[in-house]
Design a protein around this motif. Structure first.
Motif, PDB file in Angstrom:
ATOM      1  N   SER A 116      11.355   1.536   1.467  1.00  0.00           N
ATOM      2  CA  SER A 116      10.309   1.660   0.393  1.00  0.00           C
ATOM      3  C   SER A 116      10.280   3.148  -0.092  1.00  0.00           C
ATOM      4  O   SER A 116      10.727   3.727   0.627  1.00  0.00           O
ATOM      5  CB  SER A 116       8.568   1.603   0.977  1.00  0.00           C
ATOM      6  OG  SER A 116       8.467   0.313   1.403  1.00  0.00           O
ATOM      7  N   THR A 164       9.662  -1.620  -2.944  1.00  0.00           N
ATOM      8  CA  THR A 164      10.006  -2.038  -1.575  1.00  0.00           C
ATOM      9  C   THR A 164      10.781  -3.505  -1.637  1.00  0.00           C
ATOM     10  O   THR A 164      10.378  -4.325  -2.873  1.00  0.00           O
ATOM     11  CB  THR A 164       8.882  -1.987  -0.864  1.00  0.00           C
ATOM     12  OG1 THR A 164       9.111  -2.343   0.590  1.00  0.00           O
ATOM     13  CG2 THR A 164       7.728  -2.928  -1.382  1.00  0.00           C
ATOM     14  N   ASN A 165      11.248  -3.902  -0.511  1.00  0.00           N
ATOM     15  CA  ASN A 165      11.808  -5.146  -0.182  1.00  0.00           C
ATOM     16  C   ASN A 165      11.073  -5.710   0.600  1.00  0.00           C
ATOM     17  O   ASN A 165      11.246  -7.114   0.923  1.00  0.00           O
ATOM     18  CB  ASN A 165      13.275  -5.086   0.344  1.00  0.00           C
ATOM     19  CG  ASN A 165      13.444  -4.255   1.455  1.00  0.00           C
ATOM     20  OD1 ASN A 165      12.590  -3.554   1.843  1.00  0.00           O
ATOM     21  ND2 ASN A 165      14.282  -4.723   2.377  1.00  0.00           N
ATOM     22  N   SER A 166       9.541  -5.445   0.840  1.00  0.00           N
ATOM     23  CA  SER A 166       8.870  -5.984   1.682  1.00  0.00           C
ATOM     24  C   SER A 166       7.714  -6.829   1.002  1.00  0.00           C
ATOM     25  O   SER A 166       7.065  -6.029   0.045  1.00  0.00           O
ATOM     26  CB  SER A 166       8.145  -5.086   2.719  1.00  0.00           C
ATOM     27  OG  SER A 166       9.331  -4.560   3.357  1.00  0.00           O
ATOM     28  N   SER A 210      12.898  -2.832   6.285  1.00  0.00           N
ATOM     29  CA  SER A 210      12.011  -2.406   5.347  1.00  0.00           C
ATOM     30  C   SER A 210      12.578  -1.134   4.830  1.00  0.00           C
ATOM     31  O   SER A 210      12.843  -0.097   5.546  1.00  0.00           O
ATOM     32  CB  SER A 210      10.798  -2.636   5.792  1.00  0.00           C
ATOM     33  OG  SER A 210       9.896  -1.882   4.826  1.00  0.00           O
ATOM     34  N   HIS A 233       5.133   2.282  -6.064  1.00  0.00           N
ATOM     35  CA  HIS A 233       5.562   2.140  -4.761  1.00  0.00           C
ATOM     36  C   HIS A 233       6.787   0.848  -4.971  1.00  0.00           C
ATOM     37  O   HIS A 233       6.231  -0.120  -5.584  1.00  0.00           O
ATOM     38  CB  HIS A 233       4.903   1.960  -3.447  1.00  0.00           C
ATOM     39  CG  HIS A 233       4.284   2.816  -3.221  1.00  0.00           C
ATOM     40  ND1 HIS A 233       4.666   3.590  -2.353  1.00  0.00           N
ATOM     41  CD2 HIS A 233       2.979   3.740  -3.262  1.00  0.00           C
ATOM     42  CE1 HIS A 233       4.085   4.808  -2.162  1.00  0.00           C
ATOM     43  NE2 HIS A 233       2.766   4.709  -2.852  1.00  0.00           N
ATOM     44  N   TRP A 293      17.526  -5.206  -1.094  1.00  0.00           N
ATOM     45  CA  TRP A 293      17.485  -4.428  -2.208  1.00  0.00           C
ATOM     46  C   TRP A 293      18.686  -4.607  -3.266  1.00  0.00           C
ATOM     47  O   TRP A 293      18.385  -4.791  -4.348  1.00  0.00           O
ATOM     48  CB  TRP A 293      17.507  -2.875  -1.919  1.00  0.00           C
ATOM     49  CG  TRP A 293      16.132  -2.128  -1.566  1.00  0.00           C
ATOM     50  CD1 TRP A 293      15.347  -2.242  -0.516  1.00  0.00           C
ATOM     51  CD2 TRP A 293      15.360  -1.361  -2.598  1.00  0.00           C
ATOM     52  NE1 TRP A 293      14.315  -1.443  -0.755  1.00  0.00           N
ATOM     53  CE2 TRP A 293      14.257  -1.057  -1.756  1.00  0.00           C
ATOM     54  CE3 TRP A 293      15.584  -0.970  -3.711  1.00  0.00           C
ATOM     55  CZ2 TRP A 293      13.260  -0.384  -2.318  1.00  0.00           C
ATOM     56  CZ3 TRP A 293      14.545  -0.213  -4.392  1.00  0.00           C
ATOM     57  CH2 TRP A 293      13.380   0.078  -3.767  1.00  0.00           C
ATOM     58  N   PHE A 349       5.473  -6.379   7.172  1.00  0.00           N
ATOM     59  CA  PHE A 349       6.811  -5.314   6.504  1.00  0.00           C
ATOM     60  C   PHE A 349       7.724  -4.702   7.335  1.00  0.00           C
ATOM     61  O   PHE A 349       8.565  -4.562   7.186  1.00  0.00           O
ATOM     62  CB  PHE A 349       6.267  -4.400   5.483  1.00  0.00           C
ATOM     63  CG  PHE A 349       5.282  -3.041   6.066  1.00  0.00           C
ATOM     64  CD1 PHE A 349       6.194  -2.147   6.591  1.00  0.00           C
ATOM     65  CD2 PHE A 349       3.978  -3.099   6.235  1.00  0.00           C
ATOM     66  CE1 PHE A 349       5.576  -0.959   7.209  1.00  0.00           C
ATOM     67  CE2 PHE A 349       3.341  -1.869   6.856  1.00  0.00           C
ATOM     68  CZ  PHE A 349       4.297  -0.854   7.410  1.00  0.00           C
ATOM     69  N   THR A 391      10.295  -8.645   6.701  1.00  0.00           N
ATOM     70  CA  THR A 391      10.903  -8.539   5.517  1.00  0.00           C
ATOM     71  C   THR A 391      11.964  -9.331   5.237  1.00  0.00           C
ATOM     72  O   THR A 391      13.191  -9.382   6.114  1.00  0.00           O
ATOM     73  CB  THR A 391      11.285  -7.098   5.341  1.00  0.00           C
ATOM     74  OG1 THR A 391      10.150  -6.159   5.348  1.00  0.00           O
ATOM     75  CG2 THR A 391      12.028  -6.782   3.982  1.00  0.00           C
ATOM     76  N   GLY A 431       8.472   5.625  -3.193  1.00  0.00           N
ATOM     77  CA  GLY A 431       7.338   5.691  -4.000  1.00  0.00           C
ATOM     78  C   GLY A 431       7.148   6.972  -4.763  1.00  0.00           C
ATOM     79  O   GLY A 431       7.916   7.986  -4.150  1.00  0.00           O
TER      80      GLY A 431
END
Length: 192
Positions: A151, A168-170, A149, A166, A186, A178, A182, A153
């Protein structure tokens, strides 16, 4: 989306409950501050907190024809948060994490997962900061088809409100989903 209620019982203890729409998950947690960063006579270079979490996935059973147990829906997370504020604008933390799922999808999948997270916050202006968080799952304790994961933000303070953006790939918003669940990448544009 996750809606939750957090309450600071004392300066060292917080409790919270919440519900996420992803996998219709209910969760509850405690956050116990063990050590607090300080300077002076009793100098402490870091703040350390312990966060145990329990989560209940309330989706319908995938296979209603087999014997399903209520406890199969539960997962547990134990996390240490080791943080240091270097200045008014810079903070970094490490988060060693253990996750246990009572039921996993495949027999070869581990019930116990270990990960190490690193996060940081850097103020860009008096009212805007960038936040980054990454969790590395130890390879021998990783679920098949999952990825780490990441993120990024931004917090934007407007004098009474803080707006957060934020990326994220989660997909999930609790630790089990997460950190160990996940699936997005990306580099493939799987950004939420």
């Amino acid at each position: 989306m996750r809606m939750g209620i957090d309450y600071g019982v004392t300066r060292y203890l917080m409790v919270g409950i919440g519900r996420s729409t992803f996998e219709k998950t209910y969760d509850g947690y405690l956050k116990l501050k063990i050590l607090r960063q300080s300077s002076g006579k009793r100098k402490m270079p870091v703040t350390i907190s312990y966060v145990p979490t329990i989560a209940l996935k309330s989706l319908k059973y995938e296979d209603p024809n087999r014997k399903n147990y209520y406890t199969s829906r539960l997962s547990f997370t134990h996390q240490l948060i080791i943080g240091r504020k270097f200045s008014d604008g810079t903070s970094i933390q490490l988060m060693p994490t253990y996750i246990h799922q009572n039921l996993v999808s495949l027999n070869k999948d581990p019930n116990d997962m270990f990960a190490i997270g690193i996060g940081g916050r850097q103020k860009l202006t008096k009212r805007v900061s960038i936040n980054v968080e990454y969790y590395y799952q130890l390879p021998d304790y990783k679920l098949a088809g999952t990825t780490n994961s990441l993120s990024v933000g931004f917090d934007i303070e407007t004098g009474g409100h803080v707006f957060q953006l934020h990326f994220t790939n989660s997909q999930g918003m609790n630790e089990r989903t997460f950190i160990s669940g996940t699936k997005g990448k990306w580099e493939k544009g799987d950004v939420l």
